[in-house]
Design an enzyme around this catalytic site. Structure first.
Site: not given
Length: 430
Positions: A334, A312, A404, A126-130, A97, A25-26, A121
């Site tokens: 994490i 995970d 999912r 899980r910020p998307i700052d990077l 996400r 999936k990933n 989830c």
């Protein structure tokens, strides 16, 4: 699917048999997203794509953006047909996400991208700052307004980007964005997960000039070009699903063989199984776990970016350690909210204490069936494993989370001898 549906499990049977690992999936999600980079009339063919809720959501997103997607028998063909829409539908983005991986390629292709902040989830911020910091360094104008990201750039420019953390999503977004940027981009401290390598292979198949530096797997170099062409790529086996099925064998003290895998992708789990005194056999494309003479030995585990122990797999391993002899310790480094399954495992008789980002698991002789709620994908899988080993009946709600990420999960477990079935609560709620 109604959220009142649950997985009904009659536990206590030792699982035995073979199960084929699904495509990752990933890996499938970013590879399919990369098709946004194609020139008009070109297509990307992806084989070994799992049929999951998340892949269905991504297909819907790509179609909403103007791509043509055909999915049949594990093969997804994603084709570019004319101009793209630059705004992602909030109703779809909020389901997953991983929708954020569309930001980089969409911006690079159209010069503008609007992305509502994604859902998925509940395992932490899980910020998307990077992601945004890297795109800004490539020349993008970024604005956060009314719960959405507005990104624009006449043309992205190649540059040197150092990631403060080897984020998988940020690495994927920036690599894809860099493919159509002017000049050379170097991404340092890039994520090293096998899924990133699979994405690089897909981009190379479409004509992109992208590679890892030979002397450092954490550095990716990209030479931008005008557009990409048609290509074909095979999605790698799902290492998280592989680990889940192996741990299903371990927790039930059974004999389970997982086939069509790449064992080197989950060396960290195999090392921990060996440490816990689990007997297993590793072949080139399969791994078999065997029944143990006694209870598992206690373990100390810390989740880390690849090639460290994957976050995970942490919930599933915790479920197995609930029945180990002695006190095990798991440190989650994490995601800050990845212990939501602990309260549910306690309902089944587990003895677990939480101390900040550390779980202390005092092994018990047995677990007992209960009605429990899976709050996220891997937490749900962990509760299913606990139910397989528990005495009596377990009902795992939140089944939509599990579906999912696991293809035909109930049938795969049934093939190993598990008494599981999908049912629906007459009262309509948990």
């Amino acid at each position: 699917m109604s959220n009142a549906q649950f997985l009904k499990i009659s536990g206590g049977a030792a699982l035995k048999g073979k199960v084929r690992t699904q495509g990752s999936k990933n890996a499938a999600l970013p590879v399919m997203a990369a098709a946004l980079l194609l020139g008009d009339g070109e297509k990307l063919t992806c084989t070994n794509v799992p049929l999951l809720r998340d892949t269905e959501t991504l297909v819907a997103l790509l179609c909403a953006l103007g791509m043509d997607v055909r999915f049949e028998d594990g093969t997804a063909t994603v084709a570019r047909r004319g101009d793209l829409v630059c705004e992602m539908p909030a109703s779809l983005v909020q389901k997953m996400r991983a929708s954020s991986i569309l930001l980089g390629p969409l911006l690079a292709q159209t010069g503008r991208a609007v992305m509502p902040l994604p859902g998925g989830c509940a395992i932490g911020a899980r910020p998307i700052d990077l992601h945004l910091k890297g795109l800004a360094k490539m020349g993008a104008s970024i604005e956060l307004s009314h719960g959405a990201v507005y990104a624009s750039a006449r043309k992205l420019r190649g540059c040197r980007i150092y990631l403060d953390f080897p984020s998988v999503g940020a690495t994927e977004n920036l690599v894809m964005a860099a493919v159509l940027a002017d000049g050379e981009t170097t991404i340092e401290n890039a994520a090293r997960e096998p899924e990133i390598t699979n994405l690089v292979q897909a981009l190379q198949a479409m004509g992109a000039e992208v590679c890892y530096k030979k002397d450092n797997a954490g550095v990716i170099q990209v030479n931008g070009r005008a557009e990409l062409v048609s290509g074909r790529v095979q999605i790698i086996p799902d290492r998280i699903a592989s680990c889940t099925y192996l741990l299903a064998g371990v927790i039930t003290n059974g004999e389970v063989t997982v086939t069509d895998v790449q064992p080197q992708h989950f060396d960290s789990l195999l090392a921990k199984l060996e440490e816990a005194d689990v007997s297993y056999e590793r072949q080139e494309n399969s791994v078999t776990v065997y029944p143990s003479r006694g209870r598992l030995k206690k373990l100390s585990v810390k989740t880390m970016p690849y090639p460290g122990f994957p976050t995970d797999v942490q919930p599933q391993l915790m479920a197995a350690l609930c029945l180990a002899k002695g006190t095990s310790v798991i440190k989650e480094s994490i995601f800050e909210s990845r212990f939501q399954h602990v309260a549910e495992l306690r309902k089944m008789g587990a003895a677990i204490e939480i101390q900040g980002n550390t779980a202390v698991i005092n092994g018990v002789p047995a677990l007992y069936g209960a009605s429990v709620q899976g709050t996220d994908l891997r937490a749900g899988a962990a509760l299913v494993l606990a139910g397989l080993a528990a005495e009596g009946e377990t009902r795992v709600y939140g089944l939509h989370h599990i579906l999912r990420g696991y293809e035909n999960f109930d049938r795969a477990l049934q093939g190993l001898g598990a008494e599981v079935s999908i049912a629906e609560d007459d009262e309509g709620s948990f």
